[in-house]
Design a protein around this motif. Structure first.
Motif, PDB file in Angstrom:
ATOM      1  N   PRO A  25       0.755  -1.231   0.086  1.00  0.00           N
ATOM      2  CA  PRO A  25       0.030  -0.010  -0.014  1.00  0.00           C
ATOM      3  C   PRO A  25       0.769   1.141   0.054  1.00  0.00           C
ATOM      4  CG  PRO A  25       0.195  -0.955   2.207  1.00  0.00           C
ATOM      5  CD  PRO A  25       0.882  -1.816   1.434  1.00  0.00           C
ATOM      6  N   LEU A  26       2.230   1.040   0.563  1.00  0.00           N
ATOM      7  CA  LEU A  26       2.997   2.273   0.704  1.00  0.00           C
ATOM      8  C   LEU A  26       4.369   2.115  -0.209  1.00  0.00           C
ATOM      9  CD1 LEU A  26       2.405   3.104   4.274  1.00  0.00           C
ATOM     10  CD2 LEU A  26       1.538   4.585   2.393  1.00  0.00           C
ATOM     11  N   LYS A  27       4.814   3.119  -0.742  1.00  0.00           N
ATOM     12  CA  LYS A  27       6.210   2.996  -1.161  1.00  0.00           C
ATOM     13  C   LYS A  27       7.283   4.246  -0.396  1.00  0.00           C
ATOM     14  CE  LYS A  27       4.699   1.875  -5.836  1.00  0.00           C
ATOM     15  NZ  LYS A  27       5.121   1.974  -7.321  1.00  0.00           N
ATOM     16  N   LEU A  28       8.212   3.923  -0.823  1.00  0.00           N
ATOM     17  CA  LEU A  28       9.342   4.789  -0.029  1.00  0.00           C
ATOM     18  C   LEU A  28       9.069   6.177  -0.165  1.00  0.00           C
ATOM     19  CD1 LEU A  28      12.033   4.882   1.894  1.00  0.00           C
ATOM     20  CD2 LEU A  28      13.164   4.973  -0.328  1.00  0.00           C
ATOM     21  N   LYS A  29       8.542   6.829  -1.564  1.00  0.00           N
ATOM     22  CA  LYS A  29       8.442   8.139  -1.827  1.00  0.00           C
ATOM     23  C   LYS A  29       7.159   8.554  -1.063  1.00  0.00           C
ATOM     24  CE  LYS A  29       5.093   7.294  -5.416  1.00  0.00           C
ATOM     25  NZ  LYS A  29       4.678   7.173  -7.115  1.00  0.00           N
ATOM     26  N   VAL A  55       5.852  10.467  13.817  1.00  0.00           N
ATOM     27  CA  VAL A  55       5.112   9.353  14.328  1.00  0.00           C
ATOM     28  C   VAL A  55       4.539   8.695  13.065  1.00  0.00           C
ATOM     29  CG1 VAL A  55       3.019   8.551  15.742  1.00  0.00           C
ATOM     30  CG2 VAL A  55       4.854  10.029  16.590  1.00  0.00           C
ATOM     31  N   GLN A  56       3.902   9.286  12.168  1.00  0.00           N
ATOM     32  CA  GLN A  56       3.552   8.443  10.935  1.00  0.00           C
ATOM     33  C   GLN A  56       4.426   7.615  10.151  1.00  0.00           C
ATOM     34  OE1 GLN A  56       0.943  11.151   8.395  1.00  0.00           O
ATOM     35  NE2 GLN A  56       1.377   9.438   6.613  1.00  0.00           N
ATOM     36  N   ILE A  57       5.577   8.160  10.239  1.00  0.00           N
ATOM     37  CA  ILE A  57       6.746   7.536   9.364  1.00  0.00           C
ATOM     38  C   ILE A  57       7.029   6.266  10.164  1.00  0.00           C
ATOM     39  CG2 ILE A  57       9.240   7.834   8.836  1.00  0.00           C
ATOM     40  CD1 ILE A  57       8.612  10.643   8.302  1.00  0.00           C
ATOM     41  N   LEU A  58       7.264   6.325  11.536  1.00  0.00           N
ATOM     42  CA  LEU A  58       7.431   5.345  12.263  1.00  0.00           C
ATOM     43  C   LEU A  58       6.384   4.012  12.065  1.00  0.00           C
ATOM     44  CD1 LEU A  58       8.753   7.075  15.736  1.00  0.00           C
ATOM     45  CD2 LEU A  58      10.167   5.492  13.936  1.00  0.00           C
ATOM     46  N   THR A  59       5.182   4.517  12.088  1.00  0.00           N
ATOM     47  CA  THR A  59       4.147   3.593  11.883  1.00  0.00           C
ATOM     48  C   THR A  59       4.055   2.795  10.506  1.00  0.00           C
ATOM     49  OG1 THR A  59       2.706   4.978  13.346  1.00  0.00           O
ATOM     50  CG2 THR A  59       1.420   3.293  12.162  1.00  0.00           C
ATOM     51  N   GLU A  60       4.588   3.582   9.404  1.00  0.00           N
ATOM     52  CA  GLU A  60       4.237   3.112   8.168  1.00  0.00           C
ATOM     53  C   GLU A  60       5.465   2.281   7.728  1.00  0.00           C
ATOM     54  OE1 GLU A  60       3.022   6.665   5.981  1.00  0.00           O
ATOM     55  OE2 GLU A  60       0.885   6.360   6.589  1.00  0.00           O
ATOM     56  N   ILE A  61       6.603   2.700   8.304  1.00  0.00           N
ATOM     57  CA  ILE A  61       7.903   1.941   7.717  1.00  0.00           C
ATOM     58  C   ILE A  61       7.672   0.372   7.702  1.00  0.00           C
ATOM     59  CG2 ILE A  61      10.452   1.429   8.446  1.00  0.00           C
ATOM     60  CD1 ILE A  61      11.026   4.125   9.140  1.00  0.00           C
ATOM     61  N   ASN A  68      15.280  -2.331  -3.429  1.00  0.00           N
ATOM     62  CA  ASN A  68      16.998  -2.531  -3.391  1.00  0.00           C
ATOM     63  C   ASN A  68      17.529  -2.187  -2.051  1.00  0.00           C
ATOM     64  OD1 ASN A  68      17.342   0.509  -3.768  1.00  0.00           O
ATOM     65  ND2 ASN A  68      16.611   0.064  -5.830  1.00  0.00           N
ATOM     66  N   ARG A  69      18.878  -2.353  -2.048  1.00  0.00           N
ATOM     67  CA  ARG A  69      19.585  -2.206  -0.879  1.00  0.00           C
ATOM     68  C   ARG A  69      19.546  -0.802  -0.440  1.00  0.00           C
ATOM     69  NH1 ARG A  69      20.122  -4.567   3.441  1.00  0.00           N
ATOM     70  NH2 ARG A  69      20.320  -6.531   2.448  1.00  0.00           N
ATOM     71  N   ALA A  70      19.875   0.233  -1.682  1.00  0.00           N
ATOM     72  CA  ALA A  70      19.809   1.601  -1.255  1.00  0.00           C
ATOM     73  C   ALA A  70      18.629   1.977  -0.754  1.00  0.00           C
ATOM     74  CB  ALA A  70      19.952   2.235  -2.629  1.00  0.00           C
ATOM     75  N   GLU A  71      17.428   1.396  -1.038  1.00  0.00           N
ATOM     76  CA  GLU A  71      16.158   1.834  -0.618  1.00  0.00           C
ATOM     77  C   GLU A  71      16.093   1.584   0.797  1.00  0.00           C
ATOM     78  OE1 GLU A  71      12.747   1.127  -2.929  1.00  0.00           O
ATOM     79  OE2 GLU A  71      12.959   2.553  -4.155  1.00  0.00           O
ATOM     80  N   THR A 240      14.908  -8.474  20.081  1.00  0.00           N
ATOM     81  CA  THR A 240      14.540  -9.129  18.683  1.00  0.00           C
ATOM     82  C   THR A 240      15.233  -8.710  17.352  1.00  0.00           C
ATOM     83  OG1 THR A 240      13.197  -7.199  17.911  1.00  0.00           O
ATOM     84  CG2 THR A 240      12.065  -8.844  19.644  1.00  0.00           C
ATOM     85  N   ILE A 241      15.266  -9.142  16.384  1.00  0.00           N
ATOM     86  CA  ILE A 241      15.861  -8.509  14.982  1.00  0.00           C
ATOM     87  C   ILE A 241      15.682  -7.286  14.900  1.00  0.00           C
ATOM     88  CG2 ILE A 241      16.241  -9.035  12.701  1.00  0.00           C
ATOM     89  CD1 ILE A 241      15.394 -12.011  13.276  1.00  0.00           C
ATOM     90  N   GLY A 242      14.431  -6.752  15.103  1.00  0.00           N
ATOM     91  CA  GLY A 242      14.145  -5.285  14.780  1.00  0.00           C
ATOM     92  C   GLY A 242      13.453  -5.153  13.294  1.00  0.00           C
ATOM     93  N   LEU A 243      13.860  -4.167  12.680  1.00  0.00           N
ATOM     94  CA  LEU A 243      13.561  -4.093  11.500  1.00  0.00           C
ATOM     95  C   LEU A 243      14.310  -4.751  10.571  1.00  0.00           C
ATOM     96  CD1 LEU A 243      11.776  -2.022   9.511  1.00  0.00           C
ATOM     97  CD2 LEU A 243      13.356  -0.709   9.361  1.00  0.00           C
ATOM     98  N   VAL A 244      13.534  -5.447   9.591  1.00  0.00           N
ATOM     99  CA  VAL A 244      14.319  -6.320   8.484  1.00  0.00           C
ATOM    100  C   VAL A 244      13.948  -5.859   7.285  1.00  0.00           C
ATOM    101  CG1 VAL A 244      14.267  -8.682   7.778  1.00  0.00           C
ATOM    102  CG2 VAL A 244      14.010  -8.180   9.972  1.00  0.00           C
ATOM    103  N   THR A 245      15.030  -5.624   6.471  1.00  0.00           N
ATOM    104  CA  THR A 245      14.806  -4.966   5.349  1.00  0.00           C
ATOM    105  C   THR A 245      15.342  -6.062   4.183  1.00  0.00           C
ATOM    106  OG1 THR A 245      17.055  -3.775   5.600  1.00  0.00           O
ATOM    107  CG2 THR A 245      14.982  -2.452   6.195  1.00  0.00           C
TER     108      THR A 245
END
Length: 246
Positions: A25-29, A55-61, A68-71, A240-245
């Motif tokens: 539903p969301l993209k980096l942009k 806070v919205q950014i933290l929720t949506e990430i 890709n790795r850069a993103e 925990t592992i935390g944010l997995v990308t």
């Protein structure tokens, strides 16, 4: 009439079968746009709106799938930025409540300058901290803020000429007085992180609990297992592992 809506993000050349991936539903942009709004609100002094954006950014990430790795690296950086700005804005709110307490007002203004902000926003923080410390006759820290302020690249701009003169005067007077009126819980010579619950420095030798998602730090063991006050949806002190990308 019914509408044809693509539900997969990898079906351009046919149905992927077992390799199907749902459309995100969301993209980096989208996060970048929200980040810019957060910066704009902060610069304009609309701190509640700015906090809401970060806070919205933290929720949506966690809902964003990177390509890709850069993103992925950019998104991790945005997580750190959002955490720092939410903390800074919360400290800013506490500063407004501590105006009658010269010790706490000076301490909070000092911590505010140690949030990792954009240079133009750090300038605002240092200007405020310098004024607060000087007003309450905490000249040693006032001199420190004046020096840091003078070293910012933006201070060479003509628009900051008056502030440059003021910082020089504060530095000269503070070095002349060379003392603090109050005992402060602040040592600029030591590395520390900010306790996001108590707004106090946690120096390197201190043990701290962290939020495995946003990385906020807490010094009180009683916070273990409780909801992180920064991101609002991860338990503190749970490894925990935390944010997995990927």
């Amino acid at each position: 009439p019914s509408m044809t809506m693509p539900l997969l993000r990898n079906d351009a050349s046919g149905h992927p079968g077992n390799e199907s991936l749902p459309r995100a539903p969301l993209k980096l942009k989208d996060l970048v746009s929200t980040l810019r709004n957060g910066y704009r609100f902060f610069q304009g002094g609309k701190f509640n709106d700015s906090k809401a954006a970060f806070v919205q950014i933290l929720t949506e990430i966690p809902l964003v799938v990177t390509s890709n790795r850069a993103e992925a690296n950019e998104m991790k950086e945005m997580l750190t930025i959002a955490r720092e700005y939410v903390t800074a804005i919360r400290i800013k709110g506490a500063m407004g409540e501590a105006t009658a307490d010269p010790v706490r007002a000076t301490e909070l203004s000092a911590y505010f300058t140690h949030c990792n902000l954009q240079p133009v926003h750090l300038l605002l923080a240092l200007r405020a901290a310098m004024g607060t410390a000087f007003k309450h006759k905490n000249f040693i820290v006032a001199a420190s803020f004046a020096r840091r302020l003078s070293e910012l690249p933006d201070m060479s701009s003509e628009k900051n000429a008056d502030l440059r003169v003021k910082a020089t005067k504060v530095l000269q007077k503070s070095e002349q007085m060379a003392r603090n009126e109050h005992q402060l819980n602040y040592d600029e010579t030591k590395t520390f992180v900010i306790d996001c619950q108590k707004f106090a420095p946690l120096y390197a030798e201190s043990s701290a609990l962290t939020c495995s998602y946003c990385g906020s730090s807490y010094g009180d063991e009683a916070m273990k297992g409780k909801l992180c006050v920064t991101c609002g949806f991860s338990a503190v002190g749970i490894k925990t592992i935390g944010l997995v990308t990927g």
